[in-house]
Design a protein around this motif. Structure first.
Motif, PDB file in Angstrom:
ATOM      1  N   THR A  71      -7.740 -52.030 -40.713  1.00 19.36           N
ATOM      2  CA  THR A  71      -6.589 -51.619 -41.508  1.00 19.36           C
ATOM      3  C   THR A  71      -6.224 -50.173 -41.194  1.00 19.36           C
ATOM      4  N   ILE A  72      -5.018 -49.787 -41.594  1.00 20.78           N
ATOM      5  CA  ILE A  72      -4.589 -48.398 -41.417  1.00 20.78           C
ATOM      6  C   ILE A  72      -5.538 -47.466 -42.158  1.00 20.78           C
ATOM      7  N   ASP A  73      -5.894 -47.826 -43.385  1.00 18.93           N
ATOM      8  CA  ASP A  73      -6.773 -46.988 -44.194  1.00 18.93           C
ATOM      9  C   ASP A  73      -8.132 -46.796 -43.518  1.00 18.93           C
ATOM     10  N   GLY A  96      -2.286 -36.521 -27.308  1.00 21.14           N
ATOM     11  CA  GLY A  96      -3.660 -36.087 -27.566  1.00 21.14           C
ATOM     12  C   GLY A  96      -4.356 -37.021 -28.532  1.00 21.14           C
ATOM     13  N   LEU A  97      -4.086 -36.811 -29.801  1.00 19.06           N
ATOM     14  CA  LEU A  97      -4.695 -37.632 -30.844  1.00 19.06           C
ATOM     15  C   LEU A  97      -4.256 -39.087 -30.724  1.00 19.06           C
ATOM     16  N   GLY A  98      -2.993 -39.311 -30.422  1.00 13.16           N
ATOM     17  CA  GLY A  98      -2.494 -40.684 -30.295  1.00 13.16           C
ATOM     18  C   GLY A  98      -3.213 -41.456 -29.210  1.00 13.16           C
ATOM     19  N   THR A  99      -3.448 -40.808 -28.075  1.00 14.15           N
ATOM     20  CA  THR A  99      -4.182 -41.459 -26.988  1.00 14.15           C
ATOM     21  C   THR A  99      -5.596 -41.795 -27.428  1.00 14.15           C
ATOM     22  N   TRP A 100      -6.232 -40.869 -28.135  1.00 12.30           N
ATOM     23  CA  TRP A 100      -7.588 -41.119 -28.618  1.00 12.30           C
ATOM     24  C   TRP A 100      -7.596 -42.326 -29.547  1.00 12.30           C
ATOM     25  N   ILE A 101      -6.647 -42.390 -30.449  1.00  9.66           N
ATOM     26  CA  ILE A 101      -6.563 -43.520 -31.381  1.00  9.66           C
ATOM     27  C   ILE A 101      -6.361 -44.821 -30.612  1.00  9.66           C
ATOM     28  N   ARG A 102      -5.421 -44.838 -29.693  1.00 10.40           N
ATOM     29  CA  ARG A 102      -5.140 -46.064 -28.934  1.00 10.40           C
ATOM     30  C   ARG A 102      -6.356 -46.527 -28.149  1.00 10.40           C
ATOM     31  N   ASN A 103      -7.053 -45.590 -27.523  1.00  8.76           N
ATOM     32  CA  ASN A 103      -8.191 -45.946 -26.675  1.00  8.76           C
ATOM     33  C   ASN A 103      -9.454 -46.287 -27.458  1.00  8.76           C
ATOM     34  N   ASN A 104      -9.715 -45.554 -28.530  1.00  8.75           N
ATOM     35  CA  ASN A 104     -10.990 -45.688 -29.229  1.00  8.75           C
ATOM     36  C   ASN A 104     -10.974 -46.656 -30.402  1.00  8.75           C
ATOM     37  N   LEU A 105      -9.800 -46.985 -30.905  1.00  7.59           N
ATOM     38  CA  LEU A 105      -9.725 -47.910 -32.030  1.00  7.59           C
ATOM     39  C   LEU A 105      -9.275 -49.295 -31.589  1.00  7.59           C
ATOM     40  N   GLY A 106      -9.254 -49.505 -30.280  1.00  6.76           N
ATOM     41  CA  GLY A 106      -9.024 -50.833 -29.734  1.00  6.76           C
ATOM     42  C   GLY A 106      -7.583 -51.290 -29.651  1.00  6.76           C
ATOM     43  N   LEU A 107      -6.635 -50.379 -29.798  1.00  6.65           N
ATOM     44  CA  LEU A 107      -5.234 -50.799 -29.777  1.00  6.65           C
ATOM     45  C   LEU A 107      -4.795 -51.281 -28.398  1.00  6.65           C
ATOM     46  N   HIS A 108      -5.459 -50.825 -27.354  1.00  6.24           N
ATOM     47  CA  HIS A 108      -5.176 -51.319 -25.995  1.00  6.24           C
ATOM     48  C   HIS A 108      -6.148 -52.416 -25.587  1.00  6.24           C
ATOM     49  N   SER A 109      -7.100 -52.733 -26.458  1.00  9.81           N
ATOM     50  CA  SER A 109      -8.190 -53.629 -26.070  1.00  9.81           C
ATOM     51  C   SER A 109      -8.316 -54.865 -26.949  1.00  9.81           C
ATOM     52  N   GLY A 110      -7.269 -55.198 -27.665  1.00  5.47           N
ATOM     53  CA  GLY A 110      -7.314 -56.436 -28.425  1.00  5.47           C
ATOM     54  C   GLY A 110      -7.609 -56.321 -29.906  1.00  5.47           C
ATOM     55  N   GLY A 160      -6.184 -56.773 -32.633  1.00  7.57           N
ATOM     56  CA  GLY A 160      -4.986 -57.352 -33.219  1.00  7.57           C
ATOM     57  C   GLY A 160      -4.884 -57.149 -34.716  1.00  7.57           C
ATOM     58  N   ARG A 161      -6.021 -57.102 -35.407  1.00  5.38           N
ATOM     59  CA  ARG A 161      -5.980 -56.910 -36.864  1.00  5.38           C
ATOM     60  C   ARG A 161      -5.398 -55.549 -37.213  1.00  5.38           C
ATOM     61  N   LEU A 162      -5.818 -54.504 -36.500  1.00  2.29           N
ATOM     62  CA  LEU A 162      -5.282 -53.175 -36.774  1.00  2.29           C
ATOM     63  C   LEU A 162      -3.808 -53.107 -36.371  1.00  2.29           C
ATOM     64  N   LEU A 163      -3.479 -53.649 -35.220  1.00  3.88           N
ATOM     65  CA  LEU A 163      -2.090 -53.659 -34.765  1.00  3.88           C
ATOM     66  C   LEU A 163      -1.211 -54.353 -35.808  1.00  3.88           C
ATOM     67  N   GLU A 164      -1.661 -55.491 -36.286  1.00  4.88           N
ATOM     68  CA  GLU A 164      -0.902 -56.244 -37.294  1.00  4.88           C
ATOM     69  C   GLU A 164      -0.757 -55.444 -38.585  1.00  4.88           C
ATOM     70  N   SER A 165      -1.810 -54.730 -38.978  1.00  2.00           N
ATOM     71  CA  SER A 165      -1.750 -53.979 -40.239  1.00  2.00           C
ATOM     72  C   SER A 165      -0.734 -52.841 -40.174  1.00  2.00           C
ATOM     73  N   THR A 217       3.558 -53.139 -36.427  1.00  2.00           N
ATOM     74  CA  THR A 217       4.226 -52.860 -35.157  1.00  2.00           C
ATOM     75  C   THR A 217       3.747 -53.848 -34.103  1.00  2.00           C
ATOM     76  N   ARG A 218       4.398 -53.803 -32.951  1.00  2.00           N
ATOM     77  CA  ARG A 218       4.059 -54.742 -31.886  1.00  2.00           C
ATOM     78  C   ARG A 218       3.366 -54.103 -30.695  1.00  2.00           C
ATOM     79  N   ASN A 219       3.280 -52.766 -30.677  1.00  2.00           N
ATOM     80  CA  ASN A 219       2.629 -52.146 -29.524  1.00  2.00           C
ATOM     81  C   ASN A 219       1.746 -50.986 -29.951  1.00  2.00           C
ATOM     82  N   ALA A 220       0.836 -50.639 -29.070  1.00  2.00           N
ATOM     83  CA  ALA A 220      -0.176 -49.631 -29.373  1.00  2.00           C
ATOM     84  C   ALA A 220       0.432 -48.254 -29.629  1.00  2.00           C
ATOM     85  N   ASP A 221       1.479 -47.894 -28.893  1.00  2.00           N
ATOM     86  CA  ASP A 221       2.104 -46.577 -29.094  1.00  2.00           C
ATOM     87  C   ASP A 221       2.662 -46.438 -30.505  1.00  2.00           C
ATOM     88  N   ASP A 222       3.414 -47.448 -30.936  1.00  2.00           N
ATOM     89  CA  ASP A 222       3.984 -47.399 -32.282  1.00  2.00           C
ATOM     90  C   ASP A 222       2.884 -47.449 -33.341  1.00  2.00           C
TER      91      ASP A 222
END
Length: 102
Positions: free
Chosen positions: A18-20, A52-66, A68-73, A76-81
């Motif tokens: 989740t976002i939280d 900076g921080l956005g890249t860390w979030i995308r890479n380390n919280l799995g937004l580029h790696s599947g 889907g639960r966090l992405l759905e929460s 949005t439809r993509n890791a950047d957003d």
């Protein structure tokens, strides 16, 4: 942000759903100086954290790696957003935690 060298990436089992939860992970990782810097930004300036921080979030919280639960929460439809939604939530939480001087 000094997060580029941050902790070892999380495993899939550890990914926030989740976002939280994601905000909690980021807060636990950030040094106090970075938290204060983020809290002091204006909302339009948050886009400056995308690489900076956005890249860390995308890479380390799995937004580029599947993660889907966090992405759905994030609604949005993509890791950047999704990372921007998380950064905005982080910013709001950090601003709530900043003591107000009257």
């Amino acid at each position: 942000m000094g997060l580029a060298e941050g902790p070892t990436p999380m495993t899939q089992k550890q990914w926030p759903a989740t976002i939280d939860e994601a905000v909690g992970v980021v807060i636990a990782t950030l040094p106090d100086d970075d938290k204060a810097s983020i809290a002091s930004l204006s909302e339009p300036d948050l886009i400056g954290l995308h690489f900076g921080l956005g890249t860390w979030i995308r890479n380390n919280l799995g937004l580029h790696s599947g993660n889907g639960r966090l992405l759905e929460s994030t609604g949005t439809r993509n890791a950047d957003d999704a990372s921007l939604v998380i950064i905005e939530a982080l910013w709001r939480r950090l601003r709530e935690d900043v003591p107000k001087v009257h």
